[in-house]
Design a protein around this motif. Structure first.
Motif, PDB file in Angstrom:
ATOM      1  N   ILE A 287     -22.429 -22.823 -58.736  1.00 23.22           N
ATOM      2  CA  ILE A 287     -21.265 -22.971 -57.866  1.00 23.22           C
ATOM      3  C   ILE A 287     -20.592 -22.510 -58.624  1.00 23.22           C
ATOM      4  O   ILE A 287     -20.335 -23.388 -60.600  1.00 23.22           O
TER       5      ILE A 287
ATOM      6  N   MET B 172     -16.148 -27.126 -48.996  1.00 26.16           N
ATOM      7  CA  MET B 172     -16.491 -25.180 -48.900  1.00 26.16           C
ATOM      8  C   MET B 172     -17.671 -25.862 -47.817  1.00 26.16           C
ATOM      9  O   MET B 172     -18.023 -26.420 -47.641  1.00 26.16           O
ATOM     10  N   SER B 173     -17.624 -24.185 -46.171  1.00 28.37           N
ATOM     11  CA  SER B 173     -18.641 -24.821 -45.531  1.00 28.37           C
ATOM     12  C   SER B 173     -19.020 -23.490 -45.831  1.00 28.37           C
ATOM     13  O   SER B 173     -18.578 -22.527 -45.601  1.00 28.37           O
ATOM     14  N   LEU B 174     -20.599 -23.087 -44.721  1.00 24.63           N
ATOM     15  CA  LEU B 174     -20.931 -22.123 -44.810  1.00 24.63           C
ATOM     16  C   LEU B 174     -22.048 -21.764 -43.906  1.00 24.63           C
ATOM     17  O   LEU B 174     -22.717 -22.812 -43.754  1.00 24.63           O
TER      18      LEU B 174
ATOM     19  N   PHE C 113     -25.869 -17.282 -52.935  1.00 23.82           N
ATOM     20  CA  PHE C 113     -25.426 -17.749 -52.914  1.00 23.82           C
ATOM     21  C   PHE C 113     -24.004 -18.460 -53.626  1.00 23.82           C
ATOM     22  O   PHE C 113     -24.385 -19.524 -54.505  1.00 23.82           O
ATOM     23  N   ASN C 114     -23.066 -17.802 -54.431  1.00 25.12           N
ATOM     24  CA  ASN C 114     -22.698 -18.080 -55.306  1.00 25.12           C
ATOM     25  C   ASN C 114     -20.903 -18.480 -54.852  1.00 25.12           C
ATOM     26  O   ASN C 114     -20.126 -17.456 -55.394  1.00 25.12           O
ATOM     27  N   PRO C 115     -20.163 -19.266 -54.672  1.00 23.87           N
ATOM     28  CA  PRO C 115     -19.371 -19.859 -54.278  1.00 23.87           C
ATOM     29  C   PRO C 115     -18.196 -19.993 -54.917  1.00 23.87           C
ATOM     30  O   PRO C 115     -18.832 -20.403 -56.652  1.00 23.87           O
TER      31      PRO C 115
ATOM     32  N   MET D  44     -15.256 -23.060 -55.888  1.00 24.25           N
ATOM     33  CA  MET D  44     -15.144 -24.137 -55.533  1.00 24.25           C
ATOM     34  C   MET D  44     -13.130 -24.260 -56.042  1.00 24.25           C
ATOM     35  O   MET D  44     -13.389 -23.957 -57.221  1.00 24.25           O
TER      36      MET D  44
ATOM     37  N   GLN E 203     -11.257 -24.694 -49.335  1.00 24.15           N
ATOM     38  CA  GLN E 203     -10.925 -23.308 -48.922  1.00 24.15           C
ATOM     39  C   GLN E 203     -12.030 -23.247 -47.402  1.00 24.15           C
ATOM     40  O   GLN E 203     -13.194 -24.056 -47.354  1.00 24.15           O
TER      41      GLN E 203
ATOM     42  N   VAL F  46     -18.207 -19.217 -42.848  1.00 24.96           N
ATOM     43  CA  VAL F  46     -18.639 -17.817 -42.899  1.00 24.96           C
ATOM     44  C   VAL F  46     -20.094 -17.683 -42.452  1.00 24.96           C
ATOM     45  O   VAL F  46     -21.309 -18.665 -42.533  1.00 24.96           O
TER      46      VAL F  46
ATOM     47  N   ASP G 141     -23.645 -12.273 -59.277  1.00 23.32           N
ATOM     48  CA  ASP G 141     -23.544 -11.326 -58.258  1.00 23.32           C
ATOM     49  C   ASP G 141     -24.854  -9.580 -58.861  1.00 23.32           C
ATOM     50  O   ASP G 141     -24.554  -9.117 -57.852  1.00 23.32           O
TER      51      ASP G 141
END
Length: 821
Positions: A30, A80-82, A94-96, A98, A104, A108, A434
């Protein structure tokens, strides 16, 4: 092998066997808007909460095969939500980022198929594999319905992909390369495929342009993952062709788990439907297990084992075949004497350990040992009569009206092979935001002991037919006495003791980025292999090849859900033992690796029709091959020239439309066009043995609207005729012939008593089953006469040779029971 030992081994594995919880994993780093790691972020899902560490890293387990919502909260940043839906043991990165100034909030949705879609991999549902009928039901039966995959032999599990042959396909189970016996000559001898469908969790297939992490073959990759159970379970399948049983076991502390299966196969039902009347006693049986142990959170250990025994006892009696045209029907009647006794025993074991050095760095160590002991022993005398026949009567010796040829053929073989193949490999996976780096290094040692003794004597009208490649005195019998020696028409004798040492490795880099508002994925990699062939009388030179490969995919920011892919590179196939051995059985240790420049351009389009999901995939490909090792195919037996004196190309176009044509079921339609030719010693281009010009296939599932528990399954394949069927030693540049088109439809009907959607009362005896069905299958429902090869009958007077087709199976009925506890 003693069957008591097999049964004991199966029971022992069932009792002592005991994977991990059937979860999926989400992990990543993160960051904030300045690309600094964010610690103490709470990640919550299904009542479980974890925190990111000082480096921003987090990892959380979620239930598989369910929509799971992950909530990311921090005291100084916006929530945030996923939402994800992943398969068991799948890892989603998953590399969000914030944001502390703008919320946000949103969903997704991530599907587990997205990554494979980018790589151009086709995923096959194991449930579909078990349901679809076929003479050789299993994974290979389904592959033959995919575009670019061809086979004209329902008794064989082997397949050709985009102009390649059966030896050009990679098969992995749990990342471990698996092998098949060497000597098998016909599909009805094969018995069981290595892959046990009862144990399969996931099937991925690539028909070309695959990444550098996969091995050194030219055509395709079949990547299979076995199931890791979370609770006790058992399954049973029984039919007129044999049966199978499997059991899932898990320890109380969830550290141990295993899935174990035993299979038995008997092909007599299919073989008895052919033209040749036989006494046929096959025995195909194997025991297989996949055991997993969680030593710690960072360290995991697994074992994959297989013991297989294929016995093939074949005693032909008579054969009656009609062929020709309506105006000139012909018949061949054959009486046999002798028998064939073949046996293929294989033993395979592999250990795999996975260790997480750090949250972003994983190492794997894989070792395997494959041992095969094979024998082919036969003496068969065939006495034939060929002539004009009455089209309305059965073909027998008595009703052949005019005899065109009469004679006999005696075939003899004493072929024995013992091979031991050992592998040890280390693989690594390192991720940075990524990007991911994957690498591996592998050592393989192949020890082969092979004896070939095979000859054929041909007698036509009382005269021995001389071999075409030996200069002999003129045979002018009966007018003049023949003074030359009597020699077999074919005579192959060789003894080979060889050792092959191989070093191979790969490195590849993956990255996801963007171009404007479009998503872009890159993959760049390279493989190498170095090998040397040695033996008692041969010593080959050291050889090395490098294979750079690349993939590029882009998903434009369009309303349409569409992905474009370009992949390819330089592919090499260093010779395996069978490719080193020429038509005379002699090993050439300096055979070079075949080389292919391979390019694949594809389009993947997801859309909805009738408010149901569908996918349309188009692929255009081209292969330019050099240092080609030409070969001939007889049934499934491949014989190589072992001289690398040819060039070749393959080009084609594949389409596939799949989706829910019927609500709740997956079906698909495939179409392929292929043209592949070779140029041997600059003589000009001619069709290769796998030049399958057109292919159409359909896999269809349906159910009765008023009785949804009654299911229908259809497997339909049409292939245009393959080149081949030429007489022995004929020059392919002077003689080109194609077999007739291959047309086959297999259909199955099943009554489903229990499945995942069935609700039963607690007092009902069906409550003990998770699945229960009984079905009827009809193989080759339209009773098409498909030929795999031709038998060539010679007439000593007219010098003519007549091609008599060797037909495959006719219409056959089967009954099948499936149950799972």
């Amino acid at each position: 092998m003693n069957y008591r030992k097999l049964i004991f081994a199966f029971l022992f594995l069932c009792i002592t066997s005991v994977s991990f919880a059937q979860n999926a994993h989400v992990k990543g780093i993160i960051l904030d808007v300045e690309n600094h790691p964010v610690s103490n972020v709470n990640i919550s899902s299904f009542g479980k909460t974890v925190q990111s560490d000082s480096k921003g890293y987090f990892e959380i387990d979620i239930p598989s095969n369910k929509k799971a919502s992950l909530i990311f909260t921090h005291i100084a940043l916006k929530m945030m939500s996923l939402t994800v839906s992943l398969r068991p043991e799948e890892v989603f990165i998953f590399n969000p980022v914030m944001n502390n100034s703008q919320e946000q909030m949103g969903e997704v949705f991530v599907s587990s198929k997205n990554k494979k879609r980018i790589q151009g991999i086709t995923t096959v549902d194991p449930a579909v594999i078990k349901k679809i009928p076929g003479a050789n039901a299993g994974i290979e039966n389904i592959l033959k319905t995919l575009p670019g995959v061809n086979s004209n032999n329902e008794l064989s599990t082997q397949y050709a992909v985009r102009g390649g042959n059966y030896d050009e396909n990679l098969v992995y189970v749990n990342e471990i390369e698996v092998y098949r016996p060497f000597l098998i000559r016909s599909g009805q001898q094969e018995g069981l495929s290595f892959t046990n469908t009862d144990l399969v969790h996931n099937v991925d297939f690539s028909a070309g342009g695959f990444q550098a992490k996969f091995g050194d073959k030219l055509s395709s990759v079949l990547d299979i993952t076995y199931r890791k159970p979370t609770e006790f379970g058992a399954s049973l399948e029984a039919s007129l062709l044999g049966g199978s049983a499997a059991v899932d076991l898990v320890s109380k502390n969830k550290k141990w788990s295993a899935v174990t299966g035993v299979r038995y196969r008997n092909n007599s039902l299919l073989v008895n439907s052919q033209d040749t009347e036989t006494n046929y006693t096959p025995t195909f049986v194997d025991v297989q297990t996949n055991i997993n142990y969680d030593i710690s959170e960072k360290w995991q250990l697994s074992f994959l084992g297989n013991i297989s025994q294929n016995k093939y006892l074949y005693q032909p009696l008579t054969r009656e075949t009609k062929f020709g045209t309506v105006d000139q029907p012909m018949a061949l009647a054959v009486y046999y004497d002798g028998k064939e006794r073949d046996q293929y025993d294989t033993y395979f074991g592999a250990f795999k350990t996975t260790y997480k050095v750090s949250p972003s760095f994983t190492l794997k160590l894989i070792s395997s040992l494959f041992h095969t002991k094979e024998q082919e022993h036969f003496d068969i005398l065939a006495q034939y009569r060929l002539g004009n026949a009455n089209a309305d009567e059965a073909t027998t010796i008595e009703n052949v009206e005019f005899t065109r040829g009469i004679g006999a053929q005696l075939n003899h073989a004493r072929n024995d092979l013992d091979a031991l193949i050992a592998n040890i490999e280390i693989k690594g996976f390192k991720e940075w935001r990524d990007s991911q780096l994957e690498f591996g290094l592998k050592y393989t040692r192949e020890s082969i002991r092979d004896r070939v003794v095979e000859w054929e004597v041909i007698d036509s009208a009382g005269f021995s037919v001389k071999p075409p490649i030996v200069i002999l005195p003129e045979n002018n019998q009966p007018y003049e006495p023949y003074t030359g020696p009597l020699l077999p028409y074919q005579d192959v004798r060789a003894t080979n003791f060889n050792t092959i040492n191989r070093f191979s490795g790969y490195s590849q880099w993956n990255q996801k980025t963007g171009i404007g508002s479009s998503q872009v994925w890159y993959n760049l990699g390279v493989r190498f292999q170095s090998w040397n062939v040695s033996g008692a009388s041969v010593e080959g030179k050291n050889q090395i090849v490098f294979s750079p490969r690349a993939q590029f995919a882009i998903k434009p920011d369009w309303d349409m859900d569409m992905v474009f892919r370009l992949s390819g590179g330089l592919y090499h196939q260093p010779p395996f033992y069978r490719e080193l051995r020429d038509v005379n059985g002699v090993v050439n240790p300096d055979v070079k690796a075949q080389e292919s420049v391979h390019i694949v351009l594809s389009n993947d389009y997801n859309f909805k029709m009738w408010n149901r999901p569908f996918k349309w995939v188009t692929e255009v490909y081209y292969k330019s091959l050099s240092d080609v090792n030409i070969y001939s195919i007889d049934n499934v037996r491949i014989r190589y020239a072992a001289d690398n004196n040819a060039k070749a190309y393959a080009q084609g176009l594949d389409f596939r439309l799949n989706g829910e044509f019927v609500p709740g079921t997956e079906s698909w339609v495939s179409f392929g066009y292929l043209k592949t030719e070779e140029n041997y010693e600059n003589k000009g281009s001619i069709a290769r043995p796998t030049d399958q010009r057109l292919k159409f296939a359909m896999l269809f599932q349906d159910y009765m609207p008023n009785i949804p528990s009654v299911k229908l399954y259809l497997n339909l394949v049409y292939n245009t005729g393959l080149p081949g069927g030429a007489p022995s030693y004929s020059d392919p540049y002077l003689y080109q012939n194609r077999l007739n088109d291959y047309r086959r439809a297999d259909i199955g009907f099943a009554k489903v008593f229990v499945d995942s959607s069935t609700k039963t009362a607690k007092t009902n005896w069906l409550k003990n089953f998770k699945e229960l069905s009984v079905g009827v299958e009809i193989f080759n429902v339209f009773n098409n006469q498909n030929a795999i090869t031709n038998t060539w009958v010679r007439d000593v007077y007219s010098k003519n040779q007549y091609a008599i087709p060797n037909y495959m199976t006719s219409r056959v009925f089967n009954v099948k029971l499936n149950a799972r506890l």
